[in-house]
Design an enzyme around this catalytic site. Structure first.
Site, PDB file in Angstrom:
ATOM      1  N   SER A 160      40.434  41.004  43.277  1.00  0.00           N
ATOM      2  CA  SER A 160      39.545  41.382  42.183  1.00  0.00           C
ATOM      3  C   SER A 160      39.901  42.771  41.662  1.00  0.00           C
ATOM      4  O   SER A 160      41.003  42.986  41.170  1.00  0.00           O
ATOM      5  CB  SER A 160      38.092  41.296  42.659  1.00  0.00           C
ATOM      6  OG  SER A 160      37.202  41.339  41.578  1.00  0.00           O
ATOM      7  N   MET A 161      38.991  43.740  41.771  1.00  0.00           N
ATOM      8  CA  MET A 161      39.301  45.097  41.331  1.00  0.00           C
ATOM      9  C   MET A 161      40.549  45.629  42.012  1.00  0.00           C
ATOM     10  O   MET A 161      41.315  46.406  41.430  1.00  0.00           O
ATOM     11  CB  MET A 161      38.111  46.009  41.611  1.00  0.00           C
ATOM     12  CG  MET A 161      38.361  47.446  41.210  1.00  0.00           C
ATOM     13  SD  MET A 161      36.982  48.556  41.560  1.00  0.00           S
ATOM     14  CE  MET A 161      37.684  50.079  40.893  1.00  0.00           C
ATOM     15  N   TRP A 173      35.322  44.920  44.215  1.00  0.00           N
ATOM     16  CA  TRP A 173      34.054  45.573  43.877  1.00  0.00           C
ATOM     17  C   TRP A 173      32.951  44.545  44.069  1.00  0.00           C
ATOM     18  O   TRP A 173      33.137  43.361  43.705  1.00  0.00           O
ATOM     19  CB  TRP A 173      34.122  46.010  42.411  1.00  0.00           C
ATOM     20  CG  TRP A 173      32.901  46.658  41.852  1.00  0.00           C
ATOM     21  CD1 TRP A 173      32.655  47.996  41.778  1.00  0.00           C
ATOM     22  CD2 TRP A 173      31.766  46.023  41.232  1.00  0.00           C
ATOM     23  NE1 TRP A 173      31.448  48.235  41.156  1.00  0.00           N
ATOM     24  CE2 TRP A 173      30.880  47.022  40.813  1.00  0.00           C
ATOM     25  CE3 TRP A 173      31.405  44.690  40.994  1.00  0.00           C
ATOM     26  CZ2 TRP A 173      29.672  46.755  40.169  1.00  0.00           C
ATOM     27  CZ3 TRP A 173      30.201  44.409  40.367  1.00  0.00           C
ATOM     28  CH2 TRP A 173      29.348  45.429  39.954  1.00  0.00           C
ATOM     29  N   HIS A 186      34.737  32.983  42.577  1.00  0.00           N
ATOM     30  CA  HIS A 186      35.459  34.243  42.703  1.00  0.00           C
ATOM     31  C   HIS A 186      35.734  34.644  44.150  1.00  0.00           C
ATOM     32  O   HIS A 186      36.846  35.050  44.483  1.00  0.00           O
ATOM     33  CB  HIS A 186      34.668  35.353  42.005  1.00  0.00           C
ATOM     34  CG  HIS A 186      35.378  36.655  41.916  1.00  0.00           C
ATOM     35  ND1 HIS A 186      36.635  36.784  41.342  1.00  0.00           N
ATOM     36  CD2 HIS A 186      35.026  37.913  42.324  1.00  0.00           C
ATOM     37  CE1 HIS A 186      37.022  38.039  41.392  1.00  0.00           C
ATOM     38  NE2 HIS A 186      36.065  38.750  41.995  1.00  0.00           N
ATOM     39  N   ASP A 208      36.099  30.490  38.362  1.00  0.00           N
ATOM     40  CA  ASP A 208      35.727  31.889  38.571  1.00  0.00           C
ATOM     41  C   ASP A 208      34.997  32.389  37.329  1.00  0.00           C
ATOM     42  O   ASP A 208      35.617  32.627  36.290  1.00  0.00           O
ATOM     43  CB  ASP A 208      36.985  32.717  38.827  1.00  0.00           C
ATOM     44  CG  ASP A 208      36.692  34.149  39.248  1.00  0.00           C
ATOM     45  OD1 ASP A 208      35.603  34.652  38.906  1.00  0.00           O
ATOM     46  OD2 ASP A 208      37.554  34.763  39.901  1.00  0.00           O
TER      47      ASP A 208
END
Length: 285
Positions: free
Chosen positions: A96-97, A29, A254, A225
Site C-alpha cells: 500500500s503506502m 497506512w 486491500h 480493492d
C-alpha cells in the site's frame, strides 16, 4: 537492534528476524510492521533475513512533527538498510503506502543494494484522480477522509478497516479479533502523521520514479480493492515498469497480508527463490 536513528534524529523501531538474503518489509497506512508478522515469520523460517520497521509516526517509532513526505520516508528506508548493514542482494516489499517508499528509494537512492522489488496493493504509480489519471481517487474523497479523522478518528478507522479487509453485511474474510487487532495498530499512530501520510500517499505522483525499477519486480493486487483501486495503481504500474510481473487476486480486497495470507506468502517465496542459491550467487559477484 530495536531502534535506529535516522539522519534527522528520528528513532525508528526495527525488527530483524532470521538470517540469509535480506527482505525489507515496508508496511501500509495506518498500521505498523506487526501487520507483516505472518509473512515475516514464514520468510525467516525459509532462510531469509527479514527486516521490518515502523514508519515514523506509527507503531513504536517516534512521532516528529515533520518528515512525512516521500523523500524523507525513502531516506528513512535508506537509513534502516545502512544501520542493518544491508548493502547488496536485498528485496524490498512495499504494501500500500509502502510501495511509494520502494519507488522513491529506487529513484532517489538509485536502488542501492536492491536485487528485487515487490509492490503489494501499492499506491504506485499515482492515486489522485487528475485529467491524465482518470481512474484515480477524487481529491474530494481524500478531503472527506481527513475531515472524518479530525472529527472522530477511532470511528473512521473502524469503518475504514471494514473496507480494507472486504467486510460485508453477511460475510467477512477476517475474524472480529483480527479487526480489533488492526484497529489497535491504527491507534498507535499519531494524528499528525496519520493525516500527513494520507495526504502524501494520496497526492504523490510516482510516475517519474518508475524508470528506476531496473530489477525484477513483482506486483500483487486484489481486483476488488476498493481502498487502492487496481486500474490506477497495480495495472498501471505493471504496464509502466519494464518486465514487471503482475499477479491479480481475483475478488480480493486491500488487506492481502491477512485475507490472502498463505497465498501471498507462497507468491513471495516463489518470487524470492531459494535463499541458499541467492546467497551463493551474491557471493560470486
Amino acid at each position: 537492534m530495536p531502534m535506529i536513528e535516522t539522519r534527522d534524529g528520528t528513532n525508528l523501531y526495527v525488527k530483524d528476524w532470521g538470517s540469509g538474503p535480506a527482505v525489507v518489509l515496508i508496511h501500509g497506512w495506518p498500521l505498523s510492521s506487526d501487520s507483516w508478522d505472518a509473512q515475516a515469520f514464514a520468510l525467516a523460517n525459509a532462510g531469509y533475513r527479514v527486516i521490518a520497521y515502523d514508519r515514523r509516526g506509527f507503531g513504536r517509532s517516534e512521532q516528529p512533527w515533520s518528515g512525512y513526505d516521500y523523500d524523507t520516508l525513502s531516506d528513512d528506508l535508506a537509513d534502516v538498510m545502512e544501520a542493518c548493514g544491508v548493502t547488496s542482494g536485498a528485496t524490498l516489499v512495499g504494501f500500500s503506502m509502502g510501495g511509494g517508499e520502494v519507488a522513491r528509494y529506487m529513484s532517489r537512492h538509485a536502488g542501492k543494494g536492491v536485487a528485487k522489488a515487490v509492490l503489494v496493493g501499492s499506491v504506485v504509480p499515482f492515486m489522485l484522480q487528475t485529467d491524465d489519471n482518470p481512474d484515480g481517487v477524487p481529491q474530494a474523497q481524500l478531503d472527506d477522509m481527513a475531515a472524518q479523522m479530525l472529527e472522530d478518528r477511532p470511528k473512521f478507522m473502524a469503518n475504514f478497516l471494514d473496507q480494507f479487509f472486504g467486510v460485508g453485511f453477511i460475510t467477512s474474510p477476517v475474524s472480529e479479533e483480527r479487526l480489533h487487532w488492526a484497529w489497535n495498530l491504527t491507534q498507535q499512530a499519531g494524528l499528525k502523521p496519520t493525516l500527513a501520510c494520507a495526504e502524501a500517499f494520496g497526492t504523490t505522483d510516482f510516475r517519474p520514479d518508475l524508470a528506476s525499477f531496473t530489477v525484477p519486480t513483482l506486483i500483487i493486487h486484489g481486483t476488488s480493492d476498493n481502498t487502492v483501486p487496481i486500474d490506477a495503481t497495480g495495472r498501471a504500474a505493471a504496464t509502466a515498469i519494464p518486465g514487471a510481473k503482475l499477479i491479480e487476486y481475483d475478488g480480493a480486497p486491500h488487506g492481502l497480508f491477512a485475507t490472502e495470507q498463505e497465498r501471498l506468502t507462497d507468491d513471495l517465496l516463489a518470487f524470492l527463490g531459494d535463499p541458499v542459491t541467492r546467497t551463493h550467487g551474491a557471493a560470486a559477484l
